[in-house]
Design a protein around this motif. Structure first.
Motif, PDB file in Angstrom:
ATOM      1  N   VAL A  81       0.820  -1.213   0.000  1.00 39.11           N
ATOM      2  CA  VAL A  81       0.000   0.000   0.000  1.00 39.11           C
ATOM      3  C   VAL A  81       0.856   1.266   0.000  1.00 39.11           C
ATOM      4  N   ILE A  84       1.876   2.795  -3.389  1.00 40.74           N
ATOM      5  CA  ILE A  84       0.665   3.222  -4.089  1.00 40.74           C
ATOM      6  C   ILE A  84       0.152   4.524  -3.491  1.00 40.74           C
ATOM      7  N   SER A  85       0.191   4.600  -2.149  1.00 40.60           N
ATOM      8  CA  SER A  85      -0.251   5.808  -1.464  1.00 40.60           C
ATOM      9  C   SER A  85       0.606   7.004  -1.847  1.00 40.60           C
ATOM     10  N   ARG A  87       2.268   7.326  -4.632  1.00 40.64           N
ATOM     11  CA  ARG A  87       1.994   7.601  -6.050  1.00 40.64           C
ATOM     12  C   ARG A  87       0.733   8.447  -6.207  1.00 40.64           C
ATOM     13  N   LEU A  88      -0.267   8.170  -5.362  1.00 44.59           N
ATOM     14  CA  LEU A  88      -1.547   8.874  -5.442  1.00 44.59           C
ATOM     15  C   LEU A  88      -1.601  10.107  -4.539  1.00 44.59           C
ATOM     16  N   PRO A  96      -1.501   4.935   4.420  1.00 50.32           N
ATOM     17  CA  PRO A  96      -1.153   3.542   4.116  1.00 50.32           C
ATOM     18  C   PRO A  96      -1.270   2.616   5.317  1.00 50.32           C
TER      19      PRO A  96
END
Length: 244
Positions: A81, A84-85, A87-88, A96
């Motif tokens: 996570v 990804i966190s 990245r976003l 996360p």
């Protein structure tokens, strides 16, 4: 004994109680992470567990997915996570960690909620239908009250796991009691490591006691002796095992 004396000295130091990295700051962060994780887990898992428990449909898939989620270590979920966190642009530590804890809370709640409703005596359910109760009335007046013990056992298990595991958030700079363990390891301070672990264990124990009390409160006195505190459903077999 020397380490215990150092731990007492560590707790009594004023700097541990004031400032950005003080005990109150990280305790509040730990409680916030755990509380929001339980809210998220309940919002996701309870409707799923109630739906499959009441109707009996989709149980194999839902319980299977829950058991798969339980098999994945929380640290692995956090590792997935976290990038990804970033990245976003969802944040560095809190978000996360929160997502990983919600994933941890879901399986025991789904499993126990399903088992709680399916364990209700079918004669009671049919008697309710014979009295003209609709499906929602059966759920609210028969199945949930009778199955409250097992349902709360799942919430209790999830809460203790979440509180204990929230300390991993310190790995990615989330405010939590794990901060003191990570910091102690970094500076090789045994007293700080012990103090951090002691606070995490104490908070987990308090959570267990609180939810054990809540579980007793929500179960009807006439049902308390008959309801086991926990239930586990084996993946793929549907076998159930209760334990006090």
């Amino acid at each position: 004994m020397d380490v215990l004396g150092q731990v007492v000295t560590w707790f009594s130091a004023p700097e541990q109680w004031t400032g950005r990295d003080s005990i109150p700051v990280h305790l509040i962060g730990h409680l916030a992470l755990s509380g929001w994780a339980m809210v998220g887990g309940l919002l996701i898992a309870l409707p799923i567990g109630i739906a499959i428990g009441h109707t009996g449909r989709g149980a194999f898939v839902a319980i299977g997915l829950s058991n798969v989620g339980r098999a994945i270590p929380s640290l692995a979920i956090l590792g997935i996570v976290f990038p990804i966190s970033l990245r976003l642009n969802l944040g560095f530590g809190f978000v996360p960690t929160l997502i990983a804890l919600i994933a941890l809370a879901i399986p025991p709640i789904v499993t126990n909620t399903y088992a709680a409703l399916r364990e209700v005596d079918r004669d009671l359910v049919e008697a309710g239908r014979g009295m003209g109760m609709g499906e929602l009335q059966l759920l609210a007046r028969v199945e949930l009250p009778v199955g409250a013990g097992l349902l709360m056992a799942g919430i209790r298990t999830a809460a203790v796991q979440v509180v204990a595991t929230a300390s991993l958030g310190a790995v990615i700079s989330a405010d939590c009691l794990g901060f003191f363990v990570i910091k102690g390891i970094a500076i090789q301070d045994r007293a700080e490591i012990f103090a951090g672990a002691l606070m995490i264990a104490g908070l987990s124990l308090l959570t267990e006691l609180l939810f054990a009390w809540l579980q007793r409160r929500v179960v009807s006195p006439g049902l308390r002796l008959a309801v086991p505190s926990q239930v586990r459903i084996e993946a793929g077999t549907g076998e159930q095992a209760g334990a006090d």
